[in-house]
Enzyme design. Structure first.
Site: not given
Length: 340
Positions: A44, A257-259
Site C-alpha cells: 500500500s 485506494g492507495d492511488s
C-alpha cells in the site's frame, strides 16, 4: 523550503497478480487457467508513493526490504517512478515480503502475503532528519508492522513539531482485532485517516460509511472514506463532504485506494479546498483501475484534474496552473543502510 513534499512510511513488496478466476479456487492439485498474470510493485505504501510522485510531488520512502532479488525489484521499481529510496533499508537476514493476489470474476480478490521483514520494520527505519525535511508524512499498512505501529505516534508527533501534516491508511487487519488501544494514540496526531468503507466499519463498529466516519472523526482526525463506485466522503466531526467516482471500465482494482490516498494528499498539499481534494482523489482512484497492477495507470496531475472537472464542472478551488514548480520531483540518493 523542505526537501520533500511527502514522506511515505510502510510496506513495499512485489505483487504476483493472477486472474480473473472463473469459479472457486480449487485445491487437490487442480490446475486452473486465468486470463492474466503479472509481477508488479505492491504494498500500500509503495503504490501510494508512486502515485504521489506521478502527480508531481517530491516523494521519499522509508521502509524495509530483504537482501534478495525481490528487494532489488522493489528498489528499482520505486526509483524508476521518481521516488527517493535512500531510506529504504536492506535487511540482511529477513526476506522481502511477497504477496499473491487472486482476482475473482466479480472484481473481488484474495490476498496472500508472506510478511518477511515487515515484522522487523520499526521506528529506527524512519530517519528523523527525513521527517523534518518533509511537508507531509503518510503511513500505510498499520497492522502489518506491529513494531512500527507501537511507535508511529512518536513519528507523527515529530512530524507535527516539524510543521508537517500527517495521514494514515491502516489497510486490513489480518488478525481481525482492529486494536483501538494500539491505534488511538496514533489517531491523536493524525490529520487524515483514509480507510475504505469496510475498514471504516471494522475500525468504528458502524456499518454505514457516514456513521463510521463520524465515530472515527470523534477520535481525532478528519476521516476520508473510500467507497468504490459510490465515490468517497470526508467527515470532520461536524461537516460531511461527498464526491462521486469517475466512471471507468475497471481492468484491475488493486491499489486503487492507495492511488486515491496519493491524490488526496497531493491535492491537499497544493492548497485545494476539501471538496476539491476529495474529488481529485476519487478521480485518481478510479483512473488507476484502467490497467493491471497498482501503478501502471496512475494519472498525472493534469489527467486527474481533467477527470475531476468532468465529474464536477467548475470545480472550486482548483488552480488553472496544474504544475507548481515547488512540487516537481527531485529524487536524491541516500546511502542504503542495513539493519537486522
Amino acid at each position: 523550503m523542505k526537501s520533500f513534499d511527502l514522506l511515505v512510511v510502510g510496506d513495499a513488496n512485489p505483487d504476483v497478480v493472477v486472474g480473473p478466476l472463473r469459479g472457486p479456487l480449487e485445491f487437490g492439485q487442480r490446475e486452473q487457467f486465468v486470463e492474466h498474470a503479472g509481477l508488479v510493485l505492491g504494498g500500500s505504501a509503495a503504490i501510494m508513493a508512486c502515485g504521489a510522485a506521478r502527480l508531481g510531488l517530491r516523494v521519499a520512502f522509508a521502509g524495509r526490504v530483504g537482501d534478495d532479488p525481490a528487494g532489488a525489484f522493489v528498489r528499482e521499481a520505486l526509483a524508476g517512478r521518481g521516488v527517493d529510496v535512500g531510506a529504504l533499508v536492506t535487511d540482511p537476514v529477513r526476506p522481502t515480503p511477497l504477496t499473491a493476489v487472486v482476482m475473482a470474476g466479480d472484481g473481488d480478490r484474495a490476498i496472500l502475503t508472506a510478511q518477511g521483514c515487515l515484522t522487523a520494520t520499526g521506528p529506527e527505519d524512519v530517519p528523523r532528519d527525513l521527517i523534518r525535511a518533509s511537508r507531509h508524512v503518510h503511513a500505510a499498512s498499520f497492522f502489518l508492522m506491529p513494531r512500527l505501529a507501537r511507535c508511529l505516534a512518536a513519528v507523527f508527533v515529530l512530524a507535527r513539531q516539524s510543521g508537517a501534516t500527517t495521514s494514515l491508511d491502516t489497510n486490513d487487519d489480518p488478525a481481525g482485532r482492529w486494536d483501538a488501544e494500539l491505534l488511538d494514540p496514533v489517531l491523536k496526531f493524525t490529520d487524515f485517516l483514509l480507510p475504505n468503507a469496510a475498514e471504516a466499519a471494522a475500525l468504528s463498529g458502524q456499518g454505514e460509511p457516514v456513521a463510521a466516519a463520524a465515530v472515527l472523526a470523534g477520535r481525532g482526525p478528519v476521516v476520508v472514506v473510500k467507497d468504490g463506485a459510490n465515490g468517497a466522503l470526508a467527515h470532520t466531526g461536524t461537516e460531511l463532504t461527498r464526491a462521486a467516482a469517475v466512471a471507468v471500465e475497471p481492468v484491475d482494482t488493486v491499489g486503487a485506494g492507495d492511488s486515491f490516498d496519493a491524490g488526496f494528499v497531493a491535492a491537499t498539499l497544493r492548497g485545494l479546498d476539501p471538496l476539491s481534494a476529495l474529488t481529485v482523489a476519487a478521480a485518481c482512484g478510479s483512473l488507476s483501475t484502467r490497467a493491471h497492477g497498482g501503478t501502471a495507470a496512475q494519472p498525472t496531475w493534469d489527467e486527474a484534474l481533467a477527470a475531476a472537472r468532468a465529474t464536477r464542472p467548475g470545480l472550486p478551488g482548483v488552480p488553472d496552473t496544474a504544475q507548481d514548480p515547488a512540487m516537481s520531483p527531485t529524487p536524491r540518493t541516500r546511502e542504503t543502510r542495513s539493519r537486522s
